[in-house]
Design a protein around this motif. Structure first.
Motif, mmCIF file in Angstrom:
data_model
loop_
_atom_site.group_PDB
_atom_site.id
_atom_site.type_symbol
_atom_site.label_atom_id
_atom_site.label_comp_id
_atom_site.label_asym_id
_atom_site.label_seq_id
_atom_site.Cartn_x
_atom_site.Cartn_y
_atom_site.Cartn_z
ATOM 1 N N ARG A 172 18.909 17.467 -1.077
ATOM 2 C CA ARG A 172 18.280 18.572 -0.344
ATOM 3 C C ARG A 172 16.874 18.850 -0.884
ATOM 4 N NH1 ARG A 172 20.513 23.221 2.477
ATOM 5 N NH2 ARG A 172 19.214 25.081 2.270
ATOM 6 N N MET A 173 16.773 18.944 -2.219
ATOM 7 C CA MET A 173 15.478 19.262 -2.807
ATOM 8 C C MET A 173 14.510 18.088 -2.722
ATOM 9 S SD MET A 173 16.592 21.861 -5.917
ATOM 10 C CE MET A 173 18.124 21.054 -6.406
ATOM 11 N N LEU A 174 15.019 16.862 -2.742
ATOM 12 C CA LEU A 174 14.174 15.700 -2.487
ATOM 13 C C LEU A 174 13.623 15.742 -1.066
ATOM 14 C CD1 LEU A 174 16.153 12.780 -4.170
ATOM 15 C CD2 LEU A 174 13.843 13.526 -4.779
ATOM 16 N N SER A 175 14.474 16.082 -0.104
ATOM 17 C CA SER A 175 14.045 16.140 1.286
ATOM 18 C C SER A 175 12.985 17.212 1.487
ATOM 19 C CB SER A 175 15.250 16.414 2.189
ATOM 20 O OG SER A 175 14.859 16.444 3.543
ATOM 21 N N GLN A 176 13.171 18.355 0.856
ATOM 22 C CA GLN A 176 12.188 19.429 0.988
ATOM 23 C C GLN A 176 10.838 19.015 0.407
ATOM 24 O OE1 GLN A 176 14.729 22.286 -0.987
ATOM 25 N NE2 GLN A 176 15.137 23.381 0.923
ATOM 26 N N ALA A 177 10.871 18.316 -0.746
ATOM 27 C CA ALA A 177 9.626 17.848 -1.354
ATOM 28 C C ALA A 177 8.955 16.796 -0.469
ATOM 29 C CB ALA A 177 9.907 17.276 -2.740
ATOM 30 N N ALA A 178 9.743 15.881 0.085
ATOM 31 C CA ALA A 178 9.189 14.846 0.946
ATOM 32 C C ALA A 178 8.560 15.452 2.201
ATOM 33 C CB ALA A 178 10.280 13.848 1.332
ATOM 34 N N SER A 179 9.203 16.473 2.750
ATOM 35 C CA SER A 179 8.668 17.124 3.946
ATOM 36 C C SER A 179 7.317 17.762 3.683
ATOM 37 C CB SER A 179 9.660 18.179 4.448
ATOM 38 O OG SER A 179 10.879 17.579 4.851
ATOM 39 N N ARG B 251 6.543 10.838 -4.733
ATOM 40 C CA ARG B 251 5.260 10.180 -4.974
ATOM 41 C C ARG B 251 5.478 8.759 -5.522
ATOM 42 N NH1 ARG B 251 0.346 12.881 -6.249
ATOM 43 N NH2 ARG B 251 0.231 15.006 -5.428
ATOM 44 N N ALA B 252 6.366 8.650 -6.498
ATOM 45 C CA ALA B 252 6.586 7.358 -7.149
ATOM 46 C C ALA B 252 7.146 6.320 -6.188
ATOM 47 C CB ALA B 252 7.511 7.522 -8.351
ATOM 48 N N ILE B 253 8.201 6.664 -5.463
ATOM 49 C CA ILE B 253 8.843 5.673 -4.602
ATOM 50 C C ILE B 253 7.982 5.331 -3.387
ATOM 51 C CG2 ILE B 253 11.130 6.380 -5.375
ATOM 52 C CD1 ILE B 253 11.547 7.694 -2.634
ATOM 53 N N ALA B 254 7.084 6.253 -3.004
ATOM 54 C CA ALA B 254 6.201 6.006 -1.867
ATOM 55 C C ALA B 254 4.925 5.277 -2.272
ATOM 56 C CB ALA B 254 5.848 7.327 -1.188
ATOM 57 N N GLY B 255 4.742 5.041 -3.565
ATOM 58 C CA GLY B 255 3.556 4.336 -4.020
ATOM 59 C C GLY B 255 2.326 5.213 -4.140
ATOM 60 N N LEU C 228 5.094 16.648 1.832
ATOM 61 C CA LEU C 228 4.104 15.580 1.774
ATOM 62 C C LEU C 228 3.965 14.853 3.114
ATOM 63 C CD1 LEU C 228 4.847 14.034 -1.747
ATOM 64 C CD2 LEU C 228 3.173 15.787 -1.128
ATOM 65 N N GLY C 229 4.661 15.357 4.130
ATOM 66 C CA GLY C 229 4.495 14.791 5.468
ATOM 67 C C GLY C 229 5.425 13.654 5.816
ATOM 68 N N PHE C 230 6.436 13.412 4.993
ATOM 69 C CA PHE C 230 7.384 12.336 5.276
ATOM 70 C C PHE C 230 8.557 12.837 6.116
ATOM 71 C CE2 PHE C 230 5.453 10.853 1.240
ATOM 72 C CZ PHE C 230 4.975 9.632 1.679
ATOM 73 N N ASN C 231 9.155 11.925 6.860
ATOM 74 C CA ASN C 231 10.430 12.184 7.519
ATOM 75 C C ASN C 231 11.541 11.712 6.591
ATOM 76 O OD1 ASN C 231 9.135 13.013 9.980
ATOM 77 N ND2 ASN C 231 8.726 10.843 10.362
ATOM 78 N N VAL C 232 12.674 12.393 6.632
ATOM 79 C CA VAL C 232 13.790 12.052 5.748
ATOM 80 C C VAL C 232 15.070 11.909 6.559
ATOM 81 C CG1 VAL C 232 15.195 12.774 3.771
ATOM 82 C CG2 VAL C 232 12.732 13.252 3.789
ATOM 83 N N VAL C 233 15.799 10.830 6.288
ATOM 84 C CA VAL C 233 17.118 10.627 6.880
ATOM 85 C C VAL C 233 18.133 10.508 5.742
ATOM 86 C CG1 VAL C 233 18.579 9.123 8.274
ATOM 87 C CG2 VAL C 233 16.199 9.510 8.931
ATOM 88 N N ALA D 288 0.852 -1.191 0.000
ATOM 89 C CA ALA D 288 0.000 0.000 0.000
ATOM 90 C C ALA D 288 0.883 1.234 0.000
ATOM 91 C CB ALA D 288 -0.900 -0.012 1.228
ATOM 92 N N PRO D 289 0.337 2.383 -0.402
ATOM 93 C CA PRO D 289 1.141 3.611 -0.381
ATOM 94 C C PRO D 289 1.652 3.915 1.029
ATOM 95 C CG PRO D 289 -0.894 3.945 -1.605
ATOM 96 C CD PRO D 289 -1.014 2.611 -0.939
ATOM 97 N N LEU D 290 2.859 4.440 1.116
ATOM 98 C CA LEU D 290 3.392 4.845 2.413
ATOM 99 C C LEU D 290 2.571 6.012 2.957
ATOM 100 C CD1 LEU D 290 7.283 4.848 1.950
ATOM 101 C CD2 LEU D 290 5.887 3.131 3.110
ATOM 102 N N PRO D 291 2.126 5.943 4.194
ATOM 103 C CA PRO D 291 1.366 7.060 4.752
ATOM 104 C C PRO D 291 2.291 8.186 5.203
ATOM 105 C CG PRO D 291 1.586 5.332 6.387
ATOM 106 C CD PRO D 291 2.204 4.800 5.121
ATOM 107 N N PRO D 292 1.759 9.415 5.279
ATOM 108 C CA PRO D 292 2.549 10.492 5.876
ATOM 109 C C PRO D 292 3.028 10.075 7.266
ATOM 110 C CG PRO D 292 0.555 11.356 4.865
ATOM 111 C CD PRO D 292 0.438 9.858 4.832
#
Length: 358
Positions: free
Chosen positions: A21-28, A295-299, A30-35, A3-7
């Motif tokens: 950096r720009m991937l992390s900003q986009a993920a944030s 979006r793609a990698i999170a399903g 959408l409500g994701f945490n980034v390491v 299933a899609p990864l939830p926020p």
């Protein structure tokens, strides 16, 4: 991924530079945490993320930790050791794009062989493992021809033009006598690129083409959407779709193209990641390439790719970043600074998007 990864889920990123950096900003957004995992302490990406693991990309302990905390791991550059991907998988993390895309992109001979196999035509080429191979390749392909190392090399590094057979020995020495590829010259009008994406469900999304201008082997400007005819646009979409499906790809992919005119395109190379020539989408599209990749990698469903503005993207290299005061005052400019501490000559420090109404 069932299933899609939830926020609130965690995304791991190998690489702490501007793309991370720009991937992390986009993920944030959408409500994701980034390491981030990067050997440079306090990296540009690490400073805008939940955390950073400071370690080499092949550090077994660091990869195990990242694989356990992240539900999916991606990367900002394609020269990730294959062993690192295996370690992440052992730790239970999904990696996207997958190992097949990495293997193809890391070896220029494998890359061109794959591209031709899916109908994405390239220039003629010959593998080179010795000076004798190089001389035979020059006899086959003629001159001028471009000699490139099979692995590594970027922004014009690890390659040399050969304009006569007499230059072969010096060229072979110039690339360090490493395994290489010899490429025939392409009589192209201009260089184009297409940024595309494929989701976990196999859905494909393709952005309008960009026209690229280089200086000293480094991308300087991208104009998008490029002014192309319908045949060229259609062919680019066909090429992008064939590559994505051929690799069973998940994520954003950059495809560099030679425009020969009359709708005929040759693929120069592919990049299994977000791409410099796609930076224009940040201010020209509702869903930019960085959000699209997340979006793609999170399903998640892929976002729209239509352009709502015409954009001229320009890289700021080295001390050109000191123009930020002037650029910030221009009404049609969006300034994207990378947070790098040292402005070395030729180093990508920032980019600007000059936005025009379509």
């Amino acid at each position: 991924m069932a299933a899609p990864l939830p926020p609130g889920s965690t995304i791991g990123v190998l690489g702490g530079g501007q793309l991370g950096r720009m991937l992390s900003q986009a993920a944030s957004r959408l409500g994701f945490n980034v390491v981030i995992l990067d050997p440079e302490e306090n990296s540009p990406a690490g400073r805008v993320s939940q955390g950073q693991v400071v370690a080499a990309y092949d550090d077994a302990t660091a990869l195990t930790v990242l694989g356990k905390v992240a539900q999916v791991v991606t990367f900002e550059f394609e020269n990730v050791p294959a062993s690192s991907i295996e370690r992440l998988a052992e730790a239970g993390a999904l990696v996207a794009p997958g190992p097949r895309a990495l293997a193809v992109a890391q070896d220029r001979v494998e890359e061109k062989t794959f591209l031709n196999s899916v109908g994405a035509t390239t220039v003629d080429f010959a593998p080179v493992d010795s000076l004798d191979d190089l001389l035979a390749g020059l006899e086959q392909l003629g001159t001028p021809a471009l000699l490139k190392t099979r692995r590594d090399g970027y922004d014009g590094k690890g390659q040399v033009w050969i304009r006569s057979a007499e230059m072969a020995a010096d060229a072979w020495s110039a690339i360090g006598e490493k395994p290489a590829i010899l490429e025939a010259r392409a009589a192209f009008i201009r260089e184009l690129s297409v940024i595309c994406a494929r989701g976990r469900d196999g859905a494909v999304a393709v952005y309008p083409l960009g026209e690229n201008i280089h200086s000293g082997g480094v991308l300087k400007t991208t104009l998008a959407p490029a002014k192309v005819d319908a045949a060229t646009e259609t062919r680019a979409r066909e090429i992008a779709t064939a590559i994505l499906n051929g690799l069973d790809y998940v994520g954003v992919l950059g495809v560099e193209l030679f425009d020969l005119g009359n709708g005929k395109l040759l693929v120069n190379e592919i990049a299994p990641r977000v791409h410099n020539t796609g930076h224009w989408t940040q201010d020209g599209c509702v869903c930019d390439q960085f959000e699209q990749h997340i979006r793609a990698i999170a399903g998640w469903p892929l976002g729209p790719t239509e352009a709502h503005a015409r954009v001229e993207m320009t890289n700021l290299l080295g001390d050109e970043v000191e123009q930020w005061r002037t650029l910030a005052a221009e009404a049609d400019v969006r300034l994207h600074l990378y947070g790098k501490a040292e402005a070395r000559p030729g180093r990508k420090m920032a980019h600007v998007n000059r936005v025009r109404v379509l």
